[in-house]
Design an enzyme around this catalytic site. Structure first.
Site, short mmCIF file in Angstrom:
data_model
loop_
_atom_site.label_atom_id
_atom_site.label_comp_id
_atom_site.label_asym_id
_atom_site.label_seq_id
_atom_site.Cartn_x
_atom_site.Cartn_y
_atom_site.Cartn_z
N GLU A 1 -29.87 79.42 -7.49
CA GLU A 1 -29.12 78.97 -6.18
C GLU A 1 -29.63 77.70 -6.08
O GLU A 1 -30.24 77.24 -4.79
CB GLU A 1 -29.32 79.74 -4.97
CG GLU A 1 -28.89 81.04 -5.17
CD GLU A 1 -29.11 82.10 -3.89
OE1 GLU A 1 -28.00 82.68 -3.61
OE2 GLU A 1 -30.36 82.03 -3.40
C1 TNX Z 1 -29.69 85.95 -3.10
S1 TNX Z 1 -30.65 86.95 -5.70
C2 TNX Z 1 -30.75 85.26 -3.52
C3 TNX Z 1 -32.04 85.62 -2.51
C4 TNX Z 1 -31.53 85.91 -1.28
C5 TNX Z 1 -30.81 87.02 -1.77
C6 TNX Z 1 -30.19 87.97 -0.46
C7 TNX Z 1 -31.19 85.68 -5.99
C8 TNX Z 1 -31.58 85.16 -6.94
N1 TNX Z 1 -31.28 84.72 -4.91
O1 TNX Z 1 -32.67 84.28 -2.23
O2 TNX Z 1 -32.72 86.54 -0.49
O3 TNX Z 1 -29.56 86.82 -2.43
O4 TNX Z 1 -29.62 89.01 -0.68
#
Ligand code: TNX
Length: 522
Positions: A337
């Site tokens: 992300e």
């Molecule tokens: C996605 S999964 C994220 C996290 C968040 C999560 C909440 C991932 C690699 N990144 O930063 O905490 O969703 O469900």
């Protein structure tokens, strides 16, 4: 010998004879096949007699093995509160002792690998053998589950401890069976992490991935960059006081985990999810100015400056200090992300970080977005969201860990009335957490490319152990079975039946699990 002593001896003899013959008469027939063992073992055969564990039972280990002695003591301590027995643990060369539990390393067939074991129970003794101590430790977890559930009680129980006789052969189908705990969004202290480890080992998990940094908090002391924890560790979601592990504390966690055959995987998330670092050191920012500390729940707004030399010096220091403290092979670098990092910056950034991890003698794991970069031979891609990323990783010869959010994210709500958790990946009820197969999940990715699976618990909404337990249990038990048990031996209806029985054990263990009433209605 004087008369009194003589009489004493005779009385003692009569008592011993009486007590052994009584227990012979009373010895119940127990069918080992009726016991619930989670994850389900490869094979169980029953011989319908029983073994009694009593105050005189001894634990013997194959001579000279310090590690097996430790496992023997682990088991003795585990059952001490409920039984009140203080079992002796000793080294031996013979196997002829009765009323004993015997732990030994022997050459099992190669298919048992380093984690498989054979557990043999006769009416006189229990024998656990394996190719290595890991296997013995897993065998101990099976043995533990065969005893009456009250064995898990924290106070002395008034009862006898019989188990059914028979033989269990067992080994896992995947080598990597993990859990992830996000200690950044809410901090969990050393005691909490140890408690979590103790819950994971029951189900033969062998990896604990700690998400040690994110926008809301930096949780591991880095001596060359002290402000990371001093300032960046002082917050968490919702404005609580945060916290961090000193290097001593982190090593303490590692040691505790090692004694239980759990490998700790540290994650420093980058180049996104880095606000805690950006708030602590101005030079890491594109603007050259520190950001404000962050206690909200948004994702994807932060990035390290991927074009500055100091950024790679920073990462070099962090990875070096982490690698020095981490005996296991893996360093997780996040990579997810990074919405405000341009792709033309992201790819060379991940490539450079991969070189840093390799230069420190470690193997890199990253979330599935890292598949955009030039992956080296032993880099591992952790699938969580995008099938194309996982497929791209495999095309680049990477192995994968599966953590499909809609099946394995323990922070997803069970259903619409679950108070804790999020639902961006949908609801994950106990059935959907269990009813899937890793090797058929992603087109083009087969069993040989999958090293295993991992259950992440993100903690934006999870603030303490009771809440953690509620989100984790019982879903993680299903994941543990997916990782360990052969696909052909798994069946939802059979699992549901076994799990319901097992919940009574969780209750005695004092675990705050989500009740299965909702699946009973189906
Ligand atoms: C996605 S999964 C994220 C996290 C968040 C999560 C909440 C991932 C690699 N990144 O930063 O905490 O969703 O469900």
């Amino acid at each position: 010998m004087n008369l009194k002593a003589h009489i004493n001896t005779v009385v003692l003899f009569i008592l011993v004879v009486l007590s052994t013959s009584c227990s012979l008469v009373k010895k119940p027939k127990i069918n080992l096949l009726n016991e619930v063992i989670l994850p389900k073992p490869l094979s169980v055969t029953a011989s319908e007699s029983s073994f009694e564990l009593n105050a005189k039972t001894k634990i013997f280990v194959h001579e000279g093995s310090e590690e097996l002695l430790n496992i023997g003591h682990y088991f003795a301590n585990l059952i001490k509160p409920a039984t009140g027995f203080d079992l002796k643990v000793k080294s031996t060369t013979t196997m002829s002792n009765s009323n004993s539990i015997y732990l030994s390393i022997s050459k099992l067939e190669p298919k048992f690998g380093k984690e498989g074991y054979i557990l043999k129970i006769s009416d006189k003794k229990v024998n656990i053998s394996a190719n290595s101590p890991e296997g013995i430790f897993h065998g101990i977890q099976t043995l533990r589950q065969i005893f009456p559930k009250e064995i898990e009680a924290s106070t002395k129980q008034k009862q006898l401890w019989f188990i059914g006789t028979g033989e269990i052969h067992d080994y896992p189908q995947y080598e990597y069976r993990g859990a992830m705990l996000d200690v950044s969004r809410h901090f969990f202290n050393v005691e909490d992490v140890k408690k979590y480890i103790d819950m994971l080992v029951v189900y033969k998990l062998n990896m604990l991935h700690l998400h040690l940094s994110d926008d809301q908090g930096w949780r591991i002391e880095i001596k060359s960059w002290p402000n990371l924890t001093e300032h960046g560790g002082s917050t968490e979601v919702g404005g609580g006081k945060g916290g961090f592990y000193t290097q001593e504390e982190y090593k303490d966690i590692i040691e505790y985990a090692q004694e239980r055959y759990i490998n700790i995987i540290p994650e420093i998330d980058m180049p996104g999810h880095t606000n805690a670092a950006l708030a602590s050191y101005s030079e890491l920012n594109i603007s050259g100015k520190v950001t404000e500390l962050y206690t909200g729940m948004k994702v994807g707004f932060s990035t390290l400056d991927t074009n500055k030399k100091i950024t790679y010096q920073f990462i070099g220091d962090v990875v070096r200090e982490l690698s020095e403290m981490t005996p296991g092979p893996y360093i997780h670098i996040g990579g997810d992300e990074s919405h405000v990092t341009a792709m033309e910056d992201y790819i060379p950034f991940i490539n450079k970080v991969q070189d840093i991890v390799l230069a420190n003698g470690k193997q890199m794991i990253g979330w599935d977005e890292i598949a955009h970069a030039d992956l080296k031979a032993n880099t591992i891609v952790q699938f969580w969201a995008r099938l194309e990323n996982a497929q791209k990783g495999v095309e680049k010869k990477a192995k994968v860990i599966l953590s499909p959010a809609n099946k394995m994210y323990l922070d997803m709500k069970y259903d619409s009335i679950t108070k804790l958790g999020l639902n961006w990946a949908g609801y994950v009820d106990v059935e959907s957490a269990y009813r899937w197969t890793p090797s058929t999940l992603i087109p083009g990715i087969s069993k040989s490319e999958i090293i295993g699976i991992e259950s992440p618990l993100w903690t934006e909404t999870i603030t303490n152990m009771k809440e953690l337990e509620y989100m984790v249990f019982p879903r993680i038990i299903g994941h543990a079975e997916i990782g360990w048990t052969l696909d052909s031996l798994r069946d939802w209806n059979d699992y549901k039946f076994r799990l319901k029985k097992h919940l009574e054990r969780l209750k005695i263990m004092g675990i705050n699990y989500y009740s299965l009433d909702s699946i009973s209605r189906k």
